[in-house]
Write an enzyme that holds these catalytic residues in place. Sequence first.
Site, short mmCIF file in Angstrom:
data_model
loop_
_atom_site.label_atom_id
_atom_site.label_comp_id
_atom_site.label_asym_id
_atom_site.label_seq_id
_atom_site.Cartn_x
_atom_site.Cartn_y
_atom_site.Cartn_z
N ASP A 140 0.80 -1.31 0.25
CA ASP A 140 -0.20 0.02 -0.06
C ASP A 140 1.48 1.41 -0.23
O ASP A 140 2.10 1.34 0.42
CB ASP A 140 -0.77 0.01 1.25
CG ASP A 140 -1.87 1.09 1.46
OD1 ASP A 140 -2.11 1.97 0.46
OD2 ASP A 140 -1.97 2.12 2.79
N LYS A 141 0.32 2.61 -0.44
CA LYS A 141 1.24 3.84 -0.03
C LYS A 141 0.95 4.57 0.38
O LYS A 141 1.44 4.82 1.86
CB LYS A 141 1.28 4.83 -1.55
CG LYS A 141 1.68 5.44 -1.77
CD LYS A 141 1.34 6.85 -2.84
CE LYS A 141 -0.28 7.53 -2.57
NZ LYS A 141 0.22 8.16 -1.54
N GLU A 284 -8.84 13.98 7.31
CA GLU A 284 -10.25 15.21 7.65
C GLU A 284 -10.03 15.99 8.83
O GLU A 284 -10.35 17.05 8.97
CB GLU A 284 -11.86 14.12 8.44
CG GLU A 284 -12.63 13.50 7.53
CD GLU A 284 -13.83 13.44 8.06
OE1 GLU A 284 -13.76 12.77 9.17
OE2 GLU A 284 -14.70 12.42 7.66
N PHE A 331 -18.83 8.33 3.91
CA PHE A 331 -17.79 7.90 2.33
C PHE A 331 -17.51 6.44 2.56
O PHE A 331 -17.53 5.84 3.83
CB PHE A 331 -16.80 8.24 2.88
CG PHE A 331 -15.30 8.16 1.77
CD1 PHE A 331 -15.16 8.89 1.02
CD2 PHE A 331 -14.58 6.99 2.44
CE1 PHE A 331 -14.37 8.06 0.13
CE2 PHE A 331 -13.65 6.82 1.82
CZ PHE A 331 -13.25 7.32 0.60
N ARG A 388 -2.33 14.96 -2.40
CA ARG A 388 -3.33 13.70 -2.04
C ARG A 388 -4.78 15.13 -2.89
O ARG A 388 -4.71 15.72 -2.36
CB ARG A 388 -2.97 13.28 -1.05
CG ARG A 388 -2.46 11.95 -0.64
CD ARG A 388 -2.82 11.44 0.75
NE ARG A 388 -4.25 11.16 0.82
CZ ARG A 388 -4.77 9.99 1.28
NH1 ARG A 388 -4.13 8.96 0.29
NH2 ARG A 388 -5.76 9.96 1.15
N ASP A 471 -5.00 6.40 -4.28
CA ASP A 471 -4.88 7.76 -5.07
C ASP A 471 -4.77 7.95 -6.39
O ASP A 471 -4.27 6.60 -7.18
CB ASP A 471 -3.31 7.90 -4.49
CG ASP A 471 -3.22 8.39 -3.10
OD1 ASP A 471 -3.68 8.79 -2.28
OD2 ASP A 471 -1.80 8.46 -2.73
N LYS A 576 -7.04 -5.37 -4.84
CA LYS A 576 -6.37 -4.70 -3.95
C LYS A 576 -5.55 -6.97 -3.54
O LYS A 576 -4.56 -7.26 -4.05
CB LYS A 576 -5.94 -4.69 -2.51
CG LYS A 576 -5.86 -2.80 -3.06
CD LYS A 576 -5.46 -2.07 -1.35
CE LYS A 576 -4.86 -0.76 -2.16
NZ LYS A 576 -4.80 -0.06 -0.84
#
Length: 941
Positions: A140-141, A284, A331, A388, A471, A576
């Site tokens: 993952d990043k 957030e 979300f 981002r 992303d 993934k």
Amino acid sequence: MQNATISPSKRSRIEKKMDKIIYILFSFLVLISLISSVGFAVKTNNQMPDWWYIPPDEGSLYDPSKANLSGFYHLLTALVLYGYLIPISLYISIEFVKVLQANFINRDMQMFDEVTETPAQARTSNLNEELGQVDTILSDKTGTLTCNQMDFLKCSIAGTAYGISTSEVEVAAAKKMAVDIDGKDPESSSNFSQRNSENKRHSFGQSEIEMDSIRTPKGVKHQTPEMKGFYFKDSRIMNGNWSREPYRDLILLFFRILALCHTAIPELNAETGGFDYEAESPDEGAFLVAAREFGCEYCKRSQTSIFLRERLPSSNEIVEREFEILNVLDFTSKRKRMSVIIKDGDGHIFLLCKGADSIISDRLSKSGRIFEEATMKHLKEYGESGLRTLALAYKKLEEAEYSAWNEEFLKAKTSIGGDREMILENLSDVMERDLILIGATAVEDKLQKGVPQCIDKLAQAGLKIWVLTGDKMETAINIGYACSLLRQGMKQICIAVNVDIITQDSQKLVKEDILMQITDACQMVKLEKDPHAAFALIIDGKTLAYALENDMKHDFLSLAVDCASVICCRVSPKQKALVTRLVKEGTGKTTLAIGDGANDVGMIQEADIGVGISGVEGMQAVMASDFSIAQFRFLERLLVVHGHWCYKRIAQMICYFFYKNIAFGLTLFYFEAFTGFSGQSVYDDWYMLLFNAFLTSLPVISLGVFEQDVSSEVCLQFPALYQQGPKNLFFDWYRIFGWMGNGLYTSLVIFFMNIVIFHDQAFRSDGYTTDMAATGTTMFTCIIWTVNCQIALTMSHFTWIQHAFVWGSVVLWYIFLFLYGLVSPGNSFKVLEEALAPAPLYWLTTLLVTVACISPYLAHISFQRALYPLDHHIIQEIKYYKKDKEDRSMWRRERSKAKQETQIGFSARVDETIRQSPAFSQSSVALVQEVITCIVAALLS
């Protein structure tokens, strides 16, 4: 739940192969038992009637008239007697060893994160040796390569870009575009100094180059950031100056969206008097801090309302405003957006939405696209800077429109049918249409400490690294440049859906287009003639959904494995896991997945080895993982050091276990054949009972726990040693059968040399030959000496523990033999004290047989080290003769040779620079590489 996958049961490849060896040995056990059974039946039928000293006894096992039945009964006896060929205690020993290995991993202080006080943790001991056989890492990043600590850096409001701070990856982006920001050669700059974070904004993730100057727009003053998570610099909208900007109402609405569109909880900080925010995501939290700094502070939340403290630009007075929360559209990874419906103090109803730019742009009304072109341009620039991004939009609702929709929404929300979620999703989709774009945000997720160096070392160890991130493509690409997964000159293959053919009725055309792109890319890679050419594959989530279909996934995998770097963008958690499964099953090699969040759980569970990072996204990834670490950089030591050690220890331990059991078990079979398949054992029952339990167990455990072919420092200096694991050099069938053959040879030598020596030879001073007890005890003594000398020759690293266990086992045998002789009621009474110890032949036989047994192995390893040495043999000899200190040039040369040729990482960039520079001669390449690497390592440490 839609992204969940079934958690598989994991076993290492060595364990699975060990099961096959057990099947082979069991088949061999049945074979020799059948031979013994047939031999006994033949003896009983043909020869027993002539043996006057064993008269036939009708109804017993020795009835010549029922020879077949006697043979069957003897088969059961033989299966029990030869059962020592099957090393049942091996499984117990391996589990014990693995637990100790896991404990060493847990206690490794070099994998202890002092900031969070978090150690590495082996959450399972089943996969220790699998760490040494990894071929592909899928990472993952966000939170894995990066810190997952978001800093609000830039924003675009009403088509105007605000924020002048620079990101960590702008140096890498500048290299890619061949832009010399400092007026110097980016590759040869000697300015390696890092910025102090208190004085300047960035150290560029320990980059080799520092950007010293930043162009400042005219009239914009620099500001020193004071808030963690907020590194925004632009006086045009700070300190209430936004009121002088055009579109001031839209700017205020932008700030309010940041402060209202979330689910965070404010907590009063008693020390500072301000508010800390418990947010679902770091993004957030960064937005709320930014809104506070812009003058819209989120201060209180009730079940139905949110309260903001707004600073009036004109008078600097703080006014508290209440906004009623009517609905929250949460979300999800599928929706990729979040919305809230609020009512302000004037009774106006608004829908405020934030989400991925690709999602928001599809939901804009015709009149809401006024700033779309400028905003999308800014989003692209932010993505190229490695930031981002999220787009922000709104919609004003009429009371009647909202009431009609809310009635349907509440009805669906309170329903209990199976289609409840689908109805809610459809209603949310209806409401989130005809939006008006207001702007976009850009936050930076900085690279973790040591990530580029770790990736470089893993690449030198021969590991392939894939990045799977949610992303956008531009952000992922530039993070790839920052951490050296990508480099200047690398040919990028971008597989993306052609926008012109995306319609609901053109799925077939889309698939054909993607397949053609993959096919053309495969041809380009295969036809490339430059041996140093490197390819990077970049693919987005929409395209990946097609590429993972059954009729295309193997073509996609074929292309991916030929590329030096693979980056998958905008992927869902389910994708993934599917990519991980494809790599694992398609290549047949060991895969490792590493991530830090709940969206990485599927990937972690699907991989052969799952590594969780205990970051700021909770402990879901850690709880689902097999190993957990605090920082990505610790993966280097976990694999290159502990993985290498554990693989070799377990492999050598298992091979030795089979060797010693074959050497011991076959002597029982030979004695059976020598004594007419009578079922008689040459050894006392207590000898056989203690063989695996005490007399040979501790040395093999010490081999599995403490053995080191080279030290941890050398493992890191010579990363190519790691490839001994993926190539399975120490547990292939050639080596396994070699150890089995050694066991067979040892059993033959021990049995027949003892029989030949003692058969007709006078043993005692009165002329008597040995009895079975003395012969069996001598034979067993030879076995104990041989197997312990053999394991001593196998070990490369000795501590006092190994010496105590190996030679202590030999001493323990003599102590037991002496004590057992004092209490034994049978033929073994004082067998050592009165029969064996006084006889010189006993000691000479032990010495002669032991030397004869270990001589072939000693000759083999001497021949191999002299003519065909392995990498670790050369390093061991260099260290032993201290050539690493006396002959530094040779040491550098060996270090240079002991690195896998790689196309990613900082070393690959150095190699490419050297190849392109005519000033370097071939003889100086290795030295230059070493010098540059040392300089960078020293300056970055």
